[in-house]
Design an enzyme around this catalytic site. Structure first.
Site, PDB file in Angstrom:
ATOM      1  N   GLN A 232     -16.600 -13.350  -6.701  1.00 22.78           N
ATOM      2  CA  GLN A 232     -16.362 -12.216  -7.596  1.00 22.78           C
ATOM      3  C   GLN A 232     -15.031 -11.590  -7.211  1.00 22.78           C
ATOM      4  OE1 GLN A 232     -19.492  -9.284  -8.099  1.00 22.78           O
ATOM      5  NE2 GLN A 232     -18.114  -7.864  -9.171  1.00 22.78           N
TER       6      GLN A 232
ATOM      7  N   TRP B 229       3.931  10.270 -17.888  1.00 24.07           N
ATOM      8  CA  TRP B 229       4.794  11.387 -17.508  1.00 24.07           C
ATOM      9  C   TRP B 229       5.215  11.333 -16.036  1.00 24.07           C
ATOM     10  CZ3 TRP B 229       7.596  14.744 -20.093  1.00 24.07           C
ATOM     11  CH2 TRP B 229       8.085  15.875 -19.449  1.00 24.07           C
ATOM     12  N   THR B 230       4.300  10.960 -15.139  1.00 25.25           N
ATOM     13  CA  THR B 230       4.618  11.010 -13.710  1.00 25.25           C
ATOM     14  C   THR B 230       5.042   9.665 -13.126  1.00 25.25           C
ATOM     15  OG1 THR B 230       2.315  10.651 -13.056  1.00 25.25           O
ATOM     16  CG2 THR B 230       3.030  12.926 -13.356  1.00 25.25           C
TER      17      THR B 230
ATOM     18  N   GLU C  91       8.607   7.994 -20.499  1.00 26.98           N
ATOM     19  CA  GLU C  91       8.783   9.391 -20.871  1.00 26.98           C
ATOM     20  C   GLU C  91       9.866  10.026 -20.000  1.00 26.98           C
ATOM     21  OE1 GLU C  91       5.065  11.500 -21.209  1.00 26.98           O
ATOM     22  OE2 GLU C  91       4.012   9.705 -21.890  1.00 26.98           O
ATOM     23  N   TYR C  92      11.086  10.105 -20.546  1.00 30.97           N
ATOM     24  CA  TYR C  92      11.650   9.545 -21.762  1.00 30.97           C
ATOM     25  C   TYR C  92      13.042   9.022 -21.454  1.00 30.97           C
ATOM     26  CZ  TYR C  92       8.038  12.229 -24.159  1.00 30.97           C
ATOM     27  OH  TYR C  92       6.843  12.750 -24.560  1.00 30.97           O
TER      28      TYR C  92
ATOM     29  N   MET D 149       3.223  10.326 -30.427  1.00 33.73           N
ATOM     30  CA  MET D 149       2.547  11.413 -29.718  1.00 33.73           C
ATOM     31  C   MET D 149       2.720  12.736 -30.464  1.00 33.73           C
ATOM     32  SD  MET D 149       3.244  10.372 -25.716  1.00 33.73           S
ATOM     33  CE  MET D 149       5.002  10.046 -25.903  1.00 33.73           C
ATOM     34  N   THR D 150       1.995  12.863 -31.568  1.00 36.82           N
ATOM     35  CA  THR D 150       2.073  14.065 -32.397  1.00 36.82           C
ATOM     36  C   THR D 150       1.159  15.156 -31.831  1.00 36.82           C
ATOM     37  OG1 THR D 150       0.611  12.816 -33.880  1.00 36.82           O
ATOM     38  CG2 THR D 150       2.890  13.104 -34.574  1.00 36.82           C
ATOM     39  N   TYR D 151       1.446  15.533 -30.616  1.00 42.86           N
ATOM     40  CA  TYR D 151       0.735  16.615 -29.938  1.00 42.86           C
ATOM     41  C   TYR D 151       1.641  17.188 -28.871  1.00 42.86           C
ATOM     42  CZ  TYR D 151      -0.553  12.367 -27.266  1.00 42.86           C
ATOM     43  OH  TYR D 151      -0.535  11.167 -26.598  1.00 42.86           O
ATOM     44  N   ASP D 152       1.176  18.254 -28.200  1.00 40.54           N
ATOM     45  CA  ASP D 152       2.009  19.019 -27.267  1.00 40.54           C
ATOM     46  C   ASP D 152       3.248  19.569 -27.962  1.00 40.54           C
ATOM     47  OD1 ASP D 152       0.198  18.562 -25.290  1.00 40.54           O
ATOM     48  OD2 ASP D 152       1.381  17.082 -24.208  1.00 40.54           O
TER      49      ASP D 152
END
Length: 474
Positions: A118, A146-147, A205-206, A278-281
């Site tokens: 396994q 992001w990080t 990003e970015y 990413m249509t947020y934040d």
């Protein structure tokens, strides 16, 4: 002129349709590969979900989506040796964690750490089992975020680094050659994860932008990102000729006009199967006012109202006008909200100044988290029911007619803060089945590719948010 009511869904659809008609004709887009789903409902699953909420792969509602983006793989560069590589973020959660009983497994079968045959444990093993039980399900490895976008600029900067970086990503995740030598003794090794990942999702990003500590960023990133996408497409296709399979290549891309600031949008997109937008934040806690996290349509009261694309319909129109085919646009939705404390009283606190002193970005509890999940709001705090309609614990559900978004308000919400009063006026902008349903209508009306969510463990226990996206697949 200030509008007296929200742009209706039908008007929003007309806006998108107008964008299609006005856009310069793009080069004929290649038909989707038979191995690539023509309609997409995708959600991120993060390797740390097994720690925080205790959300396991078995909890993913696989019948309501068809793509899982696994977060994250780590683009890595060694300045000493000049070596590019593509690494594992958390070997333990990814492929070493032993499930001692069948309680947390997809098929009810426990792991055997003494079985040297396994080679997969943890999330990778369970994702393999989830795919076996759901043959149409695709899994991608998402790179960066992001990080962990630290070295993208360097890795994309020369042909040699692009080639070696892409080859390393394919070796690790597509061919499944995982590091060994840990525990269990059989975990990892050559081909251990072969067949698990159906493609790669680029989460840089970015380009040109210092995000979570990126190195060596500069203007050249914008074109280098296109060259990097081309290299991924080239090597994935080349490997696909040996396996008889088309491997997906997607990317998480910014909303609004920032998309063309960071990317050569049309040229970059032509190498992708689809664009996860990413249509947020649109608004976060560093802004001046308590504002919607994601806006469906334009609201002139928003702090960024000077930018007509600073909303979902405006972003979709902008992508179309910049030559991205509708068939490649995947609309992003957040399964979390934005919390604002010490707001004003006007308009139930929306678009008033706020002070978030005392909130903890590491907290999971709804009363302390700057970005509480829908799960925390519904199943832990009881602030709203799973349908997103009825408030609780002193909160009232309100509707922003202009932006087409819900928000919670409580004039005296209790918080476990270490500073300030015991109760403070609070606003929480969030996503609900109603607001997500607007996206579903937009996607279907404009024949967009689909929807993407960050991220699946943040949904309610009853999966109401992903359920509002499921009709996209019909």
């Amino acid at each position: 002129m200030r509008r007296s009511r929200r742009l209706s869904v039908s008007a929003a659809l007309a806006l998108g349709a107008s964008a299609v008609l006005l856009a310069p004709l793009p080069a004929q887009a290649a038909a989707p590969s038979p191995d690539a789903p023509s309609k997409v409902v995708s959600a991120y699953f993060a390797d740390w979900d097994v720690y925080g909420r205790g959300y396991d792969v078995k909890d993913i509602p696989a019948t309501q989506l068809n793509v899982i983006q696994y977060a994250f793989g780590v683009p890595t560069y060694d300045p000493t040796t000049g070596t590019a590589s593509c690494g594992i973020l958390d070997p333990w959660a990814d492929y070493q964690q032993v499930y001692w009983t069948g309680d947390n497994t997809v098929d009810g079968v426990a792991d055997d750490p003494n079985n040297l045959d396994q080679h997969l444990f943890g999330n990778f093993n369970q994702l393999q089992k989830l795919k076996a039980a759901n043959p149409g399900l695709k899994v991608e490895i998402s790179l960066g975020g992001w990080t962990k976008s630290t070295w993208f600029s360097t890795l994309a900067s020369t042909p040699q680094l692009r080639q070696s970086f892409v080859a390393s990503c394919i070796d690790t995740f597509i061919k499944g050659n995982l590091p060994g030598g840990g525990w269990p003794a059989g975990a990892g090794g050559a081909g251990a994860a072969a067949g698990l990942f159906d493609g790669i999702d680029l989460d840089w990003e970015y380009p040109t932008q210092v995000a979570g500590g990126n190195n060596d960023v500069g203007p050249a990133d914008r074109h280098n990102a296109t060259l990097l996408a081309a290299e991924f497409r080239k090597q994935l296709d080349a490997y696909g000729t040996t396996t008889g399979k088309h491997y997906l290549l997607t990317a998480a891309l910014p909303a609004a006009t920032s998309s063309t600031k960071y990317y050569e949008l049309k040229d970059f997109s032509k190498y992708l199967d689809w664009d996860n937008v990413m249509t947020y934040d649109f608004n976060v806690a560093s802004g001046p006012k308590a504002s919607p996290n994601t806006l469906f349509t334009y609201d002139p009261r928003d702090p960024n109202a000077s930018n007509m694309t600073w909303n979902t319909t405006g972003t979709v129109a902008y992508y179309l006008l910049n030559g991205v085919p509708a068939s490649k646009i995947v609309v992003g939705v957040p399964f979390y909200g934005q919390q604002y404390l010490r707001t004003g009283s006007a308009n139930h606190g929306l678009y008033t100044a706020f002070d978030n002193t005392g909130l903890d970005p590491n907290a999971l509890d709804a009363d302390l988290a700057p970005q509480p999940t829908y799960h925390a709001l519904v199943d832990q705090g009881g602030y709203v029911d799973a349908a997103g309609v009825t408030g609780g614990a002193g909160y009232t559900v309100n509707w922003d007619l202009l932006a087409g978004e819900p928000y919670l308000s409580n004039p005296a919400a209790p918080h476990n803060l270490t500073t300030g009063a015991a109760t403070v006026p609070t606003v929480i902008a969030f996503s609900s089945p109603r607001s997500i349903g607007e996206r579903t209508k937009l996607i279907k009306a404009l024949h967009l590719r689909g929807a993407m969510a960050w991220e699946i463990s943040q949904d309610s226990d009853s999966h109401t948010l992903i359920g509002a996206l499921a009709p996209v697949l019909q």
